[in-house]
Design a protein around this motif. Structure first.
Motif, short mmCIF file in Angstrom:
data_model
loop_
_atom_site.label_atom_id
_atom_site.label_comp_id
_atom_site.label_asym_id
_atom_site.label_seq_id
_atom_site.Cartn_x
_atom_site.Cartn_y
_atom_site.Cartn_z
N SER A 65 47.80 35.54 42.01
CA SER A 65 47.27 36.33 43.11
C SER A 65 45.66 36.58 43.08
O SER A 65 45.34 36.54 42.09
CB SER A 65 48.08 37.81 42.98
OG SER A 65 47.85 38.45 41.71
N GLY A 66 45.27 37.13 44.08
CA GLY A 66 43.83 37.27 44.02
C GLY A 66 43.35 38.68 43.86
O GLY A 66 44.22 39.61 43.63
N HIS A 67 42.17 39.03 43.69
CA HIS A 67 41.83 40.40 43.51
C HIS A 67 41.99 41.24 44.58
O HIS A 67 41.84 40.70 45.74
CB HIS A 67 40.03 40.51 43.10
CG HIS A 67 40.21 39.78 41.70
ND1 HIS A 67 39.83 38.43 41.50
CD2 HIS A 67 39.83 40.41 40.41
CE1 HIS A 67 39.58 38.08 40.45
NE2 HIS A 67 39.67 39.16 39.62
N ILE B 114 44.32 45.19 34.69
CA ILE B 114 42.72 45.36 34.34
C ILE B 114 41.90 44.57 35.01
O ILE B 114 40.73 44.86 35.08
CB ILE B 114 42.70 45.17 32.76
CG1 ILE B 114 43.22 43.69 32.40
CG2 ILE B 114 43.71 46.08 31.80
CD1 ILE B 114 42.67 43.05 31.27
N SER B 115 42.41 43.56 35.61
CA SER B 115 41.33 42.63 36.18
C SER B 115 41.26 42.94 37.75
O SER B 115 40.63 42.28 38.59
CB SER B 115 41.58 40.95 36.01
OG SER B 115 43.04 40.71 36.50
N GLY B 116 41.93 44.03 38.36
CA GLY B 116 41.99 44.40 39.61
C GLY B 116 42.67 43.65 40.72
O GLY B 116 42.12 43.20 41.58
N ARG B 117 43.84 42.80 40.18
CA ARG B 117 44.40 41.95 41.14
C ARG B 117 45.81 42.74 41.40
O ARG B 117 46.11 43.80 40.97
CB ARG B 117 44.93 40.65 40.41
CG ARG B 117 43.97 39.91 40.03
CD ARG B 117 44.22 38.49 39.18
NE ARG B 117 43.45 37.51 39.17
CZ ARG B 117 42.33 37.49 38.57
NH1 ARG B 117 42.33 38.30 37.59
NH2 ARG B 117 41.68 36.26 38.86
N ILE B 118 46.23 42.25 42.64
CA ILE B 118 47.46 42.94 42.93
C ILE B 118 48.43 42.63 42.38
O ILE B 118 48.96 41.44 42.15
CB ILE B 118 47.81 42.33 44.64
CG1 ILE B 118 46.44 42.77 45.30
CG2 ILE B 118 49.07 42.98 45.15
CD1 ILE B 118 46.17 41.55 46.72
N MET C 6 46.02 32.93 37.17
CA MET C 6 46.57 34.05 38.00
C MET C 6 46.98 33.63 39.35
O MET C 6 46.04 32.99 39.97
CB MET C 6 45.37 35.04 37.90
CG MET C 6 45.37 35.65 36.96
SD MET C 6 46.25 37.07 36.71
CE MET C 6 47.51 36.51 35.31
N ALA D 188 39.36 39.78 30.80
CA ALA D 188 40.23 38.80 30.46
C ALA D 188 39.93 37.49 31.00
O ALA D 188 38.94 37.07 30.75
CB ALA D 188 41.55 39.51 30.84
N GLN D 189 40.96 36.93 31.88
CA GLN D 189 40.72 35.43 32.28
C GLN D 189 39.29 35.50 33.25
O GLN D 189 38.76 34.23 33.13
CB GLN D 189 42.11 34.89 33.05
CG GLN D 189 41.85 33.35 33.20
CD GLN D 189 42.98 32.75 33.28
OE1 GLN D 189 42.98 31.57 34.12
NE2 GLN D 189 44.07 33.04 33.00
N ASP D 190 39.21 36.38 33.97
CA ASP D 190 37.87 36.44 34.88
C ASP D 190 36.82 36.26 33.91
O ASP D 190 35.79 35.68 34.28
CB ASP D 190 37.92 37.68 35.66
CG ASP D 190 38.82 37.75 36.53
OD1 ASP D 190 39.26 36.85 36.94
OD2 ASP D 190 39.47 39.04 37.03
N PHE E 275 41.71 43.80 26.57
CA PHE E 275 40.72 43.53 27.75
C PHE E 275 40.16 42.43 27.66
O PHE E 275 39.65 41.77 28.46
CB PHE E 275 39.60 44.62 27.63
CG PHE E 275 40.12 45.79 28.04
CD1 PHE E 275 39.99 46.17 29.65
CD2 PHE E 275 40.59 47.02 27.20
CE1 PHE E 275 40.56 47.49 30.24
CE2 PHE E 275 40.89 48.17 27.75
CZ PHE E 275 40.90 48.25 29.18
N SER E 276 40.51 41.44 26.47
CA SER E 276 39.88 40.09 26.66
C SER E 276 41.04 39.14 26.85
O SER E 276 40.82 38.12 27.33
CB SER E 276 39.18 39.70 25.28
OG SER E 276 39.85 39.89 24.17
N ASN E 277 42.37 39.41 26.10
CA ASN E 277 43.27 38.66 26.34
C ASN E 277 44.67 38.99 26.37
O ASN E 277 45.32 38.97 25.25
CB ASN E 277 43.10 37.29 25.07
CG ASN E 277 43.89 36.20 25.23
OD1 ASN E 277 44.44 35.95 26.16
ND2 ASN E 277 43.93 35.54 24.06
N PRO E 278 44.97 39.68 27.31
CA PRO E 278 46.21 40.40 27.52
C PRO E 278 47.40 39.39 27.45
O PRO E 278 47.32 38.46 27.78
CB PRO E 278 46.26 41.10 28.77
CG PRO E 278 45.25 40.47 29.46
CD PRO E 278 43.97 39.94 28.61
N GLU F 172 47.36 41.89 32.54
CA GLU F 172 46.21 41.19 33.21
C GLU F 172 45.59 41.61 34.57
O GLU F 172 44.68 41.75 34.75
CB GLU F 172 46.38 39.37 32.99
CG GLU F 172 45.54 38.66 33.71
CD GLU F 172 44.60 37.94 32.76
OE1 GLU F 172 45.04 37.59 31.76
OE2 GLU F 172 43.38 37.63 33.18
#
Lengths: 237, 256
Positions: A3-5, B251-255, A1, A79-81, B239-242, B248
């Motif tokens: 970009s950051g959170h 759901i993981s709160g990224r920009i 990824m 996911a990846q996190d 949710f585990s491997n989009p 991704e």
């Protein structure tokens, strides 16, 4: 990824977990290198220190574990996190185990140094140790850089470790049958070789975890294996 | 009659316009029977618009035009001969804010069966009200005060009353538009447990802004973005491997 959170402190948490693992990896690597060095140079001075330092590894793994569980509880990663946190926890426990093997190498080295009648250098053992050290070093690099190709490259080299181990095992059986006075030292050397071979296996396991972290699945091919020591006996090839 | 996982709702090329603005850009989505499907995505992505296509709630919005097709059990719900009132009995809906009618608890649930003529006798109606309240997990709490007004209940109870009202007409499909966003975590958990129980009898489609709610309650998840379905799949996979980087990121709160 790339970009950051949006919540930047989540990135800080993950970065901290990574740092903790890098430190743990660095120490496990050092423990292993020092134990091999002590054996090769017949240097008994460092051995107590290596053995004592294992407690540090245990403590670091414990702290990392707590931090990882805290991140899962507070951040609910997906996911990846999520894979990042789980893989880090697993790799940490493998590194702690590698530290245990290193400690055992150190303990047995002391017996060999104190009890061997004539210096029993072993070329296969030295090559094995060097190879596994290099693999461990590269797998930790692969973890930090997230390089799944490098990780798979490390995994492939475990075949060579297995071959060296099998050949060393046969060599030791022959040596012990010819020189009964070397049975003690040779037995310990065999166990040291086994420890190194196990570190190689664990390193391969870390490589597979890195692949999983990047790709969300494990490598599809069976891991290549070439360790035939468990079916080897005197007079048989 | 449908079986678990079999396509209950088939949508093909669904486009929705609000005046000149196109809100949905051609949605192809098949929704399985007797499972829960979550629609997730940022505000304005079209998930609620799509939800409202399934029981033609968009018909009542002025200037709204729907293209493409939606089939439920093989019936084209946008066909000319489709009776919209009957359709909405087949496809019930629960909204974000609990909206009980300003009537008694009993009358809230009895309303649907009455207007659809489903209960020939007072006994039959009593039975329908009790069954619906039981299925909605509310019977124990209200059986001795059915004459009280529905709006006197707590938020979570009101929402379960609305669920009882939706299922009283024996629908096949229940649509839920952020049903827990006005509820506390305990009331939310009660509704989520209820959704789990209801899915054996109904096909449920839920719009939610809570990623964790989607992952807890649904078997399938569709990620909407800018009027398109970016990714649709098993909730566990999403949710585990989009597969999609936009999914991704969301759901993981990224920009994104």
């Amino acid at each position: 990824m790339a970009s950051g959170h949006i919540v930047a402190s989540f990135d800080d948490d993950l970065a901290e977990l990574n740092k903790m693992l890098a430190r743990l990896g660095g120490l496990a690597e050092k423990q292993f290198a020092d134990a091999i060095d002590a054996l090769e140079r017949r240097d008994i001075q460092n051995i107590d220190e290596i053995i004592a330092r294992d407690a540090e590894l245990d403590e670091m793994e414990f702290d990392l574990n707590e931090r990882g569980i805290e991140i899962i509880a507070l951040r609910a990663p997906v996911a990846q996190d999520l894979r990042r946190v789980i893989v880090t926890l697993k790799v940490a426990s493998v590194l702690e185990r590698i530290g245990d093997y290193a400690k055992n190498v150190a303990k047995r080295s002391r017996v060999i140094i104190e009890h061997e009648n004539n210096k029993s250098d072993n070329v296969s053992l030295a090559r094995m140790a060097a190879l596994v050290q290099q693999m461990l070093n590269q797998v930790l690099d692969a973890y930090v850089s997230g390089d799944a190709d490098l990780a798979m490259d490390v995994r492939d080299r475990d075949m060579e470790v297995d071959r060296l181990h099998t050949s060393l095992f046969r060599e030791m059986l022959a040596r012990m049958s010819e020189n009964p006075e070397q049975v003690s030292a040779s037995s310990h050397l065999l166990f040291i070789a086994k420890n190194i071979e196990r570190i190689g296996d664990h390193t391969t396991g870390i490589a597979e975890q890195i692949f999983f972290l990047r790709n969300g699945q494990f490598p599809s091919d069976e891991r290549p294996k070439a360790d035939k020591s468990s079916v080897s006996a005197l007079g048989r090839n | 009659m449908s079986y678990e996982g079999e396509n209950k709702i088939q949508s093909t090329g669904v486009q929705v316009y609000y005046g000149e603005t196109r809100a949905l850009h051609g949605i192809d989505l098949n929704i399985g029977a007797n499972e829960v499907t979550s629609l997730i995505g940022p505000s304005g992505c079209g998930k609620s618009t799509f939800l409202r296509c399934i029981n033609r709630m968009n018909d009542v919005i002025e200037g709204c035009r729907v293209e493409g097709s939606v089939f439920i059990d093989g019936d084209d719900i946008y066909a000319d001969h489709m009776d919209v009132v009957e359709l909405r009995a087949r496809v019930g809906m629960v909204f974000q804010k609990p909206n009980p009618f300003p009537k008694s608890i009993y009358d809230n649930v009895a309303y649907g069966p009455r207007i659809h003529g489903l209960a020939p006798t007072k006994e039959a109606l009593d039975h329908m009200v009790e069954t619906s309240l039981r299925r909605a997990g509310l019977w124990q709490e209200v059986h001795d005060r059915l004459g009280d007004t529905g709006s006197g209940l707590s938020g979570g109870q009101q929402q379960r009353l609305c669920i009882a009202r939706a299922i009283a007409v024996n629908p096949d499909v229940v649509l839920m538009d952020e049903p827990c966003s006005a509820l506390d975590p305990i009331a939310t958990a009660v509704i989520e447990e209820l959704i789990e129980e209801l899915k054996s009898e109904y096909t449920i489609v839920i719009v939610t802004h809570s990623m964790q709610q989607a992952s807890r309650v649904s078997q399938k998840t569709a990620y909407f973005h800018l009027g398109n379905v970016v990714e649709f799949g098993d909730t566990s996979q999403i949710f585990s491997n989009p597969k999609n980087t936009q999914t991704e990121a969301y759901i993981s709160g990224r920009i994104g």
